[in-house]
Design a protein around this motif. Structure first.
Motif, PDB file in Angstrom:
ATOM      1  N   GLN A  63      -8.539   9.361  -2.262  1.00 22.68           N
ATOM      2  CA  GLN A  63      -7.797  10.286  -1.391  1.00 22.68           C
ATOM      3  C   GLN A  63      -7.144  11.412  -2.187  1.00 22.68           C
ATOM      4  O   GLN A  63      -7.037  12.541  -1.709  1.00 22.68           O
ATOM      5  CB  GLN A  63      -6.740   9.522  -0.599  1.00 22.68           C
ATOM      6  N   ARG A  64      -6.700  11.108  -3.375  1.00 24.11           N
ATOM      7  CA  ARG A  64      -6.025  12.110  -4.206  1.00 24.11           C
ATOM      8  C   ARG A  64      -7.008  12.854  -5.113  1.00 24.11           C
ATOM      9  O   ARG A  64      -6.609  13.713  -5.890  1.00 24.11           O
ATOM     10  CB  ARG A  64      -4.948  11.447  -5.073  1.00 24.11           C
ATOM     11  N   GLY A 111       0.813  -1.216   0.000  1.00 24.67           N
ATOM     12  CA  GLY A 111       0.000   0.000   0.000  1.00 24.67           C
ATOM     13  C   GLY A 111       0.843   1.261   0.000  1.00 24.67           C
ATOM     14  O   GLY A 111       0.650   2.172  -0.812  1.00 24.67           O
ATOM     15  N   GLY A 112       1.797   1.333   0.922  1.00 24.29           N
ATOM     16  CA  GLY A 112       2.674   2.500   0.999  1.00 24.29           C
ATOM     17  C   GLY A 112       3.549   2.639  -0.226  1.00 24.29           C
ATOM     18  O   GLY A 112       3.773   3.751  -0.728  1.00 24.29           O
ATOM     19  N   ASP A 140       2.401   8.700  -6.645  1.00 25.87           N
ATOM     20  CA  ASP A 140       2.688  10.116  -6.407  1.00 25.87           C
ATOM     21  C   ASP A 140       3.815  10.589  -7.324  1.00 25.87           C
ATOM     22  O   ASP A 140       3.747  11.682  -7.902  1.00 25.87           O
ATOM     23  CB  ASP A 140       3.082  10.345  -4.944  1.00 25.87           C
ATOM     24  N   ARG A 170      -8.680   3.335  -3.026  1.00 24.47           N
ATOM     25  CA  ARG A 170      -8.571   4.266  -1.899  1.00 24.47           C
ATOM     26  C   ARG A 170      -7.628   5.410  -2.256  1.00 24.47           C
ATOM     27  O   ARG A 170      -7.895   6.577  -1.932  1.00 24.47           O
ATOM     28  CB  ARG A 170      -8.078   3.523  -0.656  1.00 24.47           C
ATOM     29  N   TYR A 171      -6.548   5.084  -2.926  1.00 20.27           N
ATOM     30  CA  TYR A 171      -5.601   6.118  -3.352  1.00 20.27           C
ATOM     31  C   TYR A 171      -6.271   7.116  -4.291  1.00 20.27           C
ATOM     32  O   TYR A 171      -6.119   8.332  -4.141  1.00 20.27           O
ATOM     33  CB  TYR A 171      -4.395   5.474  -4.047  1.00 20.27           C
ATOM     34  N   ARG A 228       1.516   4.046  -3.096  1.00 19.08           N
ATOM     35  CA  ARG A 228       1.313   5.490  -2.955  1.00 19.08           C
ATOM     36  C   ARG A 228       2.543   6.269  -3.420  1.00 19.08           C
ATOM     37  O   ARG A 228       2.422   7.272  -4.130  1.00 19.08           O
ATOM     38  CB  ARG A 228       0.988   5.847  -1.497  1.00 19.08           C
ATOM     39  N   GLU A 229       3.714   5.816  -2.996  1.00 22.03           N
ATOM     40  CA  GLU A 229       4.946   6.495  -3.388  1.00 22.03           C
ATOM     41  C   GLU A 229       5.133   6.463  -4.908  1.00 22.03           C
ATOM     42  O   GLU A 229       5.503   7.472  -5.521  1.00 22.03           O
ATOM     43  CB  GLU A 229       6.141   5.836  -2.698  1.00 22.03           C
ATOM     44  N   VAL A 252      -5.659   0.600  -4.609  1.00 26.00           N
ATOM     45  CA  VAL A 252      -5.538   1.706  -5.560  1.00 26.00           C
ATOM     46  C   VAL A 252      -6.805   2.556  -5.592  1.00 26.00           C
ATOM     47  O   VAL A 252      -6.746   3.768  -5.835  1.00 26.00           O
ATOM     48  CB  VAL A 252      -5.181   1.186  -6.975  1.00 26.00           C
TER      49      VAL A 252
END
Length: 231
Positions: A90-91, A44-45, A52, A86-87, A48-49, A84
């Protein structure tokens, strides 16, 4: 993905673990042993990285940047990316949901891809294989695709997506392209060209080897009109 506009950057199926391209997630983790480990224990982390960096890296100009996400890439199974969604929420990423109205054509496209090993409509096909379908399975298969599209439409409702169909895209590309550009807050007067190429002909009797058997099975079902529907 629409790549023809100077104001759009679309990186394709970057989360496809079988497709290692320059900006893809497999390339991102393959370049770094520590990332390979995190892919299995802290995906998950790491995702995100990666996203981004892919989507929000500093660059000159004002671009709409995105990627193509297949339903299968979000499943809860090993090595996929259910997080993905959720990402994306959130974004606050804009979502374009592309489906087919004709679920029979979806089914035939998938079966043709399996037989020919050509998975992208931009790719050329030397010779289209004729499909011999199992009539006893086809109603269940079409119902499953229909349910999948309905379930995803409901799941994506909170994202307020732009929903378009493959049929709209192939029949009225310029109009649909303008809607897409406006949705992405990009100059809608920019002219785009579609990279899509039809792999299968409109007349499904040219694709299905045992067409008479399939037609007999679908007669009297809600799917029967799809045998005569083009696109």
């Amino acid at each position: 993905c629409i790549r023809d506009s100077p104001l759009i950057r679309c990186y394709g199926e970057v989360l496809n673990l079988r497709d290692v391209t320059e900006r893809s997630y497999p390339k991102y983790i393959g370049d770094n042993p520590a990332r390979k480990v995190r892919h299995y224990i802290a995906r998950g982390g790491l995702l995100r990285e990666y996203l981004d960096q892919l989507l929000f890296e500093k660059s000159t100009g004002n671009f709409a940047t995105g990627f193509k996400l297949m339903y299968s890439m979000t499943r809860w199974r090993p090595y996929e990316f259910p997080m993905v969604l959720r990402y994306i929420r959130q974004r606050h990423l804009p979502v374009i949901h592309l489906t087919r109205s004709n679920v029979l054509h979806t089914y035939l496209s998938r079966e043709t891809a399996k037989a020919s090993q050509v998975w992208h409509s931009q790719d050329s096909v030397a010779q289209r294989p004729k499909l011999h379908l199992r009539p006893e399975d086809i109603v269940e298969a079409l119902s499953r695709i229909e349910h999948e599209d309905q379930a995803w439409s409901a799941k994506l409702t909170p994202f307020q997506p732009l929903s378009i169909t493959y049929e709209e895209l192939t029949q009225s590309f310029d109009d649909v392209a303008a809607r897409i550009l406006s949705f992405l807050d990009v100059d809608p007067t920019v002219r785009l060209e579609s990279p899509l190429r039809k792999i299968n002909p409109k007349d499904v009797s040219q694709i299905i080897e045992n067409f008479a058997d399939v037609r007999s099975t679908l007669t009297g079902t809600r799917f029967a009109p799809l045998l005569e529907s083009g696109s």
